[in-house]
Write a protein that holds these residues in place. Structure first.
Motif, PDB file in Angstrom:
ATOM      1  N   MET A 246       0.808  -1.217   0.000  1.00  0.00           N
ATOM      2  CA  MET A 246       0.000   0.000   0.000  1.00  0.00           C
ATOM      3  C   MET A 246       0.843   1.270   0.000  1.00  0.00           C
ATOM      4  O   MET A 246       0.288   2.372  -0.041  1.00  0.00           O
ATOM      5  N   GLY A 247       2.192   1.142   0.036  1.00  0.00           N
ATOM      6  CA  GLY A 247       3.035   2.337   0.056  1.00  0.00           C
ATOM      7  C   GLY A 247       4.397   2.032  -0.536  1.00  0.00           C
ATOM      8  O   GLY A 247       4.744   0.881  -0.832  1.00  0.00           O
ATOM      9  N   ALA A 248       5.190   3.076  -0.708  1.00  0.00           N
ATOM     10  CA  ALA A 248       6.516   2.940  -1.297  1.00  0.00           C
ATOM     11  C   ALA A 248       7.455   2.252  -0.315  1.00  0.00           C
ATOM     12  O   ALA A 248       7.393   2.493   0.898  1.00  0.00           O
ATOM     13  N   LEU A 249       8.353   1.386  -0.849  1.00  0.00           N
ATOM     14  CA  LEU A 249       9.314   0.644  -0.049  1.00  0.00           C
ATOM     15  C   LEU A 249      10.725   1.087  -0.419  1.00  0.00           C
ATOM     16  O   LEU A 249      11.005   1.427  -1.572  1.00  0.00           O
ATOM     17  N   ASP A 250      11.616   1.065   0.576  1.00  0.00           N
ATOM     18  CA  ASP A 250      13.015   1.419   0.351  1.00  0.00           C
ATOM     19  C   ASP A 250      13.855   0.513   1.235  1.00  0.00           C
ATOM     20  O   ASP A 250      13.835   0.639   2.467  1.00  0.00           O
ATOM     21  N   ARG A 251      14.574  -0.423   0.624  1.00  0.00           N
ATOM     22  CA  ARG A 251      15.359  -1.366   1.410  1.00  0.00           C
ATOM     23  C   ARG A 251      16.452  -0.665   2.199  1.00  0.00           C
ATOM     24  O   ARG A 251      16.804  -1.081   3.304  1.00  0.00           O
ATOM     25  N   GLU A 252      17.007   0.420   1.627  1.00  0.00           N
ATOM     26  CA  GLU A 252      18.080   1.114   2.309  1.00  0.00           C
ATOM     27  C   GLU A 252      17.579   1.828   3.565  1.00  0.00           C
ATOM     28  O   GLU A 252      18.345   2.101   4.484  1.00  0.00           O
ATOM     29  N   THR A 253      16.308   2.127   3.599  1.00  0.00           N
ATOM     30  CA  THR A 253      15.718   2.748   4.807  1.00  0.00           C
ATOM     31  C   THR A 253      15.289   1.686   5.818  1.00  0.00           C
ATOM     32  O   THR A 253      15.588   1.776   7.002  1.00  0.00           O
ATOM     33  N   GLN A 254      14.580   0.651   5.349  1.00  0.00           N
ATOM     34  CA  GLN A 254      14.168  -0.464   6.212  1.00  0.00           C
ATOM     35  C   GLN A 254      14.106  -1.702   5.340  1.00  0.00           C
ATOM     36  O   GLN A 254      13.391  -1.747   4.336  1.00  0.00           O
ATOM     37  N   ASP A 255      14.895  -2.700   5.743  1.00  0.00           N
ATOM     38  CA  ASP A 255      15.006  -3.896   4.904  1.00  0.00           C
ATOM     39  C   ASP A 255      14.134  -5.053   5.374  1.00  0.00           C
ATOM     40  O   ASP A 255      14.134  -6.100   4.747  1.00  0.00           O
ATOM     41  N   GLN A 256      13.371  -4.864   6.460  1.00  0.00           N
ATOM     42  CA  GLN A 256      12.562  -5.973   6.956  1.00  0.00           C
ATOM     43  C   GLN A 256      11.424  -5.448   7.821  1.00  0.00           C
ATOM     44  O   GLN A 256      11.589  -4.482   8.559  1.00  0.00           O
ATOM     45  N   TYR A 257      10.266  -6.097   7.700  1.00  0.00           N
ATOM     46  CA  TYR A 257       9.100  -5.798   8.539  1.00  0.00           C
ATOM     47  C   TYR A 257       8.653  -7.108   9.183  1.00  0.00           C
ATOM     48  O   TYR A 257       8.525  -8.126   8.503  1.00  0.00           O
ATOM     49  N   VAL A 258       8.431  -7.066  10.476  1.00  0.00           N
ATOM     50  CA  VAL A 258       7.999  -8.249  11.225  1.00  0.00           C
ATOM     51  C   VAL A 258       6.649  -7.938  11.861  1.00  0.00           C
ATOM     52  O   VAL A 258       6.482  -6.906  12.530  1.00  0.00           O
ATOM     53  N   THR A 259       5.689  -8.815  11.660  1.00  0.00           N
ATOM     54  CA  THR A 259       4.356  -8.647  12.229  1.00  0.00           C
ATOM     55  C   THR A 259       3.775 -10.022  12.535  1.00  0.00           C
ATOM     56  O   THR A 259       4.424 -11.058  12.326  1.00  0.00           O
ATOM     57  N   ILE A 260       2.584 -10.038  13.038  1.00  0.00           N
ATOM     58  CA  ILE A 260       1.871 -11.278  13.378  1.00  0.00           C
ATOM     59  C   ILE A 260       0.675 -11.406  12.441  1.00  0.00           C
ATOM     60  O   ILE A 260      -0.138 -10.477  12.338  1.00  0.00           O
TER      61      ILE A 260
END
Length: 970
Positions: free
Chosen positions: A294-308
């Motif tokens: 739903m939004g723009a991604l930037d690996r250099e800013t954040q390379d991983q998202y963890v959720t449940i």
């Protein structure tokens, strides 16, 4: 249900259908029983089979139409899984509409006759079968384990084995409705009826034989939560994924339940503002979660998202399952190499050797892996001469001297270097290299060592003082035309200074104290340079030698320990640890106990393990404090001291202890309820909770109670000595340990008598009785007596008798003995003394502080005979006019009020205790005496013609006087 007809007029050949309740579903499938190759009730019989059919009819006819009544029937039921044992599934007898064997009655019912209608109605009112029906399972398959069948009533109930639809269908599943070898049928349909128990039921005896197929559909309930097959789910999303990109999440949740009880929806616990979740359902009804960007991604800013990720079913209430969802952002080549500087300047001497590093360039690419690979190259603008002289490593970016510098080489080289990345415009940096020509010899450095030197290494002890000389350095200029300076390069406690008055002589000496524990090796550089900028270097290594200049140091100067009492011998306490910064033997530490340590503490000198050789008793000593020493092996040795503080922890090894085994308390009777009787003192040598003591009364707790906190013994009710003169209690003391310890003590409570009972007149029994006194009675003769008792003891029970009122012809003619109560005639009776004498007798005790008394009227009739009883009775009824005499009876009794006040308290208590103990014997004797007196009294009434006449008067002759008394605990 369809009955099979074999052409005989027998009962049960009719067709019936019935709509059952919600708990079962009927099925009217025509499934005839295979008997003697009979397949259908409507099948035609060929001529070739006719003889066989006739023989069959002749054989079966005598058995009461057995074959004609036999039929195959299907019954359908449905129930929820997980029901307890004993739940009614259905009644086969009712659902099959079985009726007693009465062919004529059945026909009449079919014809609608009134008599048969009544017969049919009678059956529905519970008529017994003759012979009775019997229901049984044809086989004990898997389906029969989950139900119980009453063989008399035909009722089908759930068994002790609980039905689990998921386990049942998985265990017995195998095919469609035609399957079910184990009694389980699983349909391919996902509906709640896809799991069916199959039962074959036989109805006997043969007169009513039926073969019934029972199908029980197991309805699903929401008893399983969704569960993901793995706990960790990983999804990879490229960082350039556009908005609304959909990615299927592998390993969707599984739910053994079906229908709406299965997985219905998914959601994320944290969407991180850039993701959402959608669910798609395929043709088979399987739901798959999809991750939507739903939004723009930037690996250099954040390379991983963890959720449940949470899966939820559609049950009521819904159940959920969860797993960890890790969304990894994969790299794309969206960054190019960059240099931090645009130009760097370096200098190279003309005498530099080949391979000498000149400079190094480094660019940075924020991408990963192949996207971040950088190669370096010269720009096409760099002259070939410069490329031949300086070599550029395309991987590391290091520039090295590739050839020896000649005399005609350019003095300045401009090297333009490109940093190349995949798919990127190269980054550019410029390296300016200046070459300095060397046309003369550099200065020379000649060392002369003062300290010990071996193979270029100088050795100094750490305890050497400041300004200790290390070496002389002579600086020489081969050209003899340039001024040469010398200085020291590098950190360390050293200084290099010119040695006067000589030129070009320099002294290297220590400038600060040396410490082996801080640094053991120094590398310093002596640099000589002339006015032309040429310089030479001489590297000196100085090794510091260790001395025993450090004492051992305990890691803890105060070592606080604790151990439970009653420990095992040689119990481990702790391991001491001291650190000595010195090396070798100088750093080896031994441990010793201080002189103040008790002998039963042991310390291993090598390991530092501290133990105690005997059991410790906290009640004997709770805290120990002594010193320990750590000594190194240097010469001379150094030592340090630490303090060991040991606290012995309490264990519940002491029972509560009463200060006395027996407690005695003297309490006055009529003691008020919850008054303080006395304190029960108890101690416990243990500490903390182990020393908390709770007191309780073991016997007669309905009368006495004890205050646990203060140990105060109290009586719940007022105590009456006349009911019970003493009490023996047992008090238990229980501590708060685990397990608890206890002890008991004996409590003796003696009740002290108080004057709370007035004398009780036993004779005469009535104020209306009288006694005949003959005129011939001699003076001094006893006429009658007044007899009274007192329930109190001691002086409170000493009774005195006195006449306080008289009326008669000559009232002074009679007197009463103050001790015995005997009434005697004092003077000779004359003719004028005849008549009725009325004596008011006061019976008084000698109680303290206020005596109590009672009164009684003694009536004496002086005459020869009783000729007119009515006259005497009339006299007794008249109100007596008697003046009260205030003279107290005089009895020689030693104890008086004044003596009690002046006497010592201890003898009084002893006397009262003896009197209290003897009161029981006195009361018992008085009871026997009263019984004997009653017998004598009845005899006297017969002899003396005593008549009891009611007396009306204003005086309350039995009035008891009581005053409240202040009684204190003794």
């Amino acid at each position: 249900m369809t009955a099979v007809s074999l052409g005989m007029n027998c009962p049960g050949n009719e067709r019936r259908s019935r709509t059952l309740g919600v708990s079962w579903l009927p099925g009217n499938r025509q499934q005839p029983l295979d008997m003697g190759h009979l397949y259908s009730p409507r099948s035609s019989t060929s001529r070739g089979n006719l003889p066989h059919l006739l023989l069959f009819f002749l054989f079966v006819g005598p058995f009461n139409c057995f074959a004609s009544y036999s039929r195959a029937t299907e019954l359908f039921y449905s129930l929820n899984e997980g029901l307890p044992a004993g739940v009614l599934i259905g009644s086969l007898a009712e659902d099959l509409q079985l009726v007693p064997q009465a062919a004529s009655a059945e026909a009449a019912v079919a014809a609608g006759s009134e008599e048969d209608q009544q017969l049919h109605q009678h059956h529905h009112h519970g008529e017994e079968w003759d012979p009775p029906l019997s229901f049984s399972l044809a086989s004990q398959g898997l389906g029969g384990q989950y139900v119980t069948l009453d063989n008399r009533s035909g009722e089908l109930h759930t068994s002790e084995l609980e039905i689990d639809r998921e386990a049942l269908c998985l265990e017995g599943g195998g095919g469609g409705e035609g399957g079910g070898r184990n009694g389980i049928s699983v349909s391919s349909s996902p509906s709640s009826e896809s799991c069916v128990l199959l039962l074959d039921v036989l109805v006997l005896p043969q007169e009513y034989f039926r073969f019934v197929k029972v199908k029980i559909a197991i309805r699903d309930i929401n008893d399983n939560a969704p569960q993901f097959p793995v706990n960790q789910i990983a999804v990879s999303v490229p960082e350039n994924a556009p908005v609304n990109t959909r990615l299927a999440i592998e390993h969707p949740a599984l739910d053994p339940d079906v229908g709406t009880n299965g997985v219905q929806t998914y959601r994320l616990l944290d969407y991180h503002g850039v993701f959402t979740l959608d669910v798609e359902e395929n043709e088979n009804g399987e739901r798959t979660p999809y991750l939507i960007v739903m939004g723009a991604l930037d690996r250099e800013t954040q390379d991983q998202y963890v959720t449940i990720i949470i899966a939820e079913d559609g049950g009521s209430p819904p159940l959920t399952g969860s797993a960890t969802l890790t969304i990894g952002i994969s790299d794309i080549n969206d960054n190019c190499p960059l240099f931090t500087d645009s130009q760097i300047n370096v200098t190279v001497y003309g005498n530099a050797t080949v391979g000498t590093p000149v400079a190094g360039v480094q660019a940075v690419d924020r991408d990963l892996g192949a996207n971040a690979q950088i190669t370096y190259s010269y720009s096409q603008k760099v002259p070939q001469v410069s490329k031949d002289l300086f070599h550029l490593d395309e991987i590391t970016g290091v520039i090295k001297l590739f050839k020896k510098i000649g005399g005609n080489v350019l003095r300045l080289h401009k090297l333009t270097i490109l940093a190349n990345g995949p798919g990127c415009i190269p980054a550019v940096i410029t390296v300016m290299v200046t070459i300095i020509k060397v046309v003369f010899r550099p200065p020379e450095i000649v060392p002369r060592y003062i300290a010990n030197e071996v193979e270029g290494v100088v050795y100094l002890k750490e305890l050497e003082p400041i300004n200790t000389p290390v070496a002389f350095f002579t600086i020489r200029d081969p050209e003899d035309k340039y001024k040469v300076n010398c200085y020291l390069d590098g950190d360390g406690p050293f200084r290099l200074s010119p040695y006067q008055p000589y030129n070009n002589e320099y002294l290297l000496e220590t400038a600060k104290s040396l410490d082996y524990e801080t640094q053991q090796l120094y590398e310093i550089t002596v640099v000589a340079w002339n006015s032309e900028g040429f310089h030479v270097k001489k590297v000196i290594k100085i090794q510091i030698l260790d001395d025993n200049d450090n004492a051992p140091v305990f890691t803890q100067p105060l070592i606080e320990l604790s151990i439970e009492e009653n420990n095992a011998p040689n119990a481990f306490l702790t391991k001491l640890h001291a650190i000595d910064a010195d090396s070798g033997e100088r750093g080896q530490v031994s441990y010793f106990l201080g002189p103040d340590a008790p002998s039963y503490f042991l310390l291993d000198k090598i390991t530092g393990i501290l133990t105690v050789s005997t059991q410790l008793d906290r009640e004997e000593k709770e805290k120990y404090r002594y010193t320990v020493k750590a000594v190194d092996s240097g010469i001379p040795p150094r030592e340090s001291i630490a303090t060991v503080a040991i606290t012995v922890l309490d264990k519940n090894d002491n029972s509560p202890r009463f200060i006395n085994k027996d407690f005695s308390f003297f309490v006055p009777e009529n003691f008020p309820g919850f008054g303080e009787i006395g304190v029960i003192s108890v101690t416990d040598a243990d500490a903390g909770r182990n020393g908390w003591v709770a007191l309780s009364v073991m016997n007669q707790s309905d009368i006495f109670v004890i205050d646990t906190g203060k140990g105060m013994l109290r009586a719940k009710v007022s105590l009456d000595r006349e009911q019970q003169s003493s009490y023996i209690l047992w008090v238990e003391a229980v501590d708060g340990g685990e397990p608890a310890l206890s002890s008991t003590a004996k409590i003796t409570i003696l009740l002290l008598d108080i004057n709370d009972n007035p004398p009780l007149v036993l004779f005469p029994q009535s104020n209306m009785s009288y006694l005949l006194v003959l005129p011939s009675t001699l003076p001094g003769s006893p006429v009658t007596e007044v007899y009274a008792v007192d329930k109190d003891t001691g002086m409170n029970a000493v009774i005195a008798y006195s006449i306080i009122g008289r009326r008669g012809p000559r009232p002074e003619s009679f007197r009463i003995d103050p001790k015995t109560g005997n009434i005697t005639l004092e003077e000779t009776l004359m003719q004028n003394d005849y008549g009725l004498y009325r004596l008011l007798v006061k019976v008084s005790d000698h109680g303290y502080p206020e005596p109590l008394h009672s009164t009684v009227m003694v009536n004496l009739f002086v005459n020869d005979t009783v000729s007119n009883e009515s006259y005497i009775e009339s006299l007794l009824r008249k109100e007596p006019e008697i003046s009260i005499e205030e003279k107290e009876p005089q009895i020689a009794i030693e104890p008086t009020h004044r003596k009690v006040e002046s006497a010592s308290c201890v003898p009084t208590l002893v006397a009262l205790s003896v009197i209290s103990l003897g009161s029981i014997t006195l009361v018992t004797g008085m009871g026997i005496y009263i019984c004997l007196r009653k017998g004598k009294k009845h005899h006297r009434e017969n002899d003396n013609l005593e008549v009891q006449i009611p007396l009306k008067g204003k005086l309350d002759l039995h009035m008891t006087e009581r005053k409240p008394m202040e009684i204190s605990n003794i």
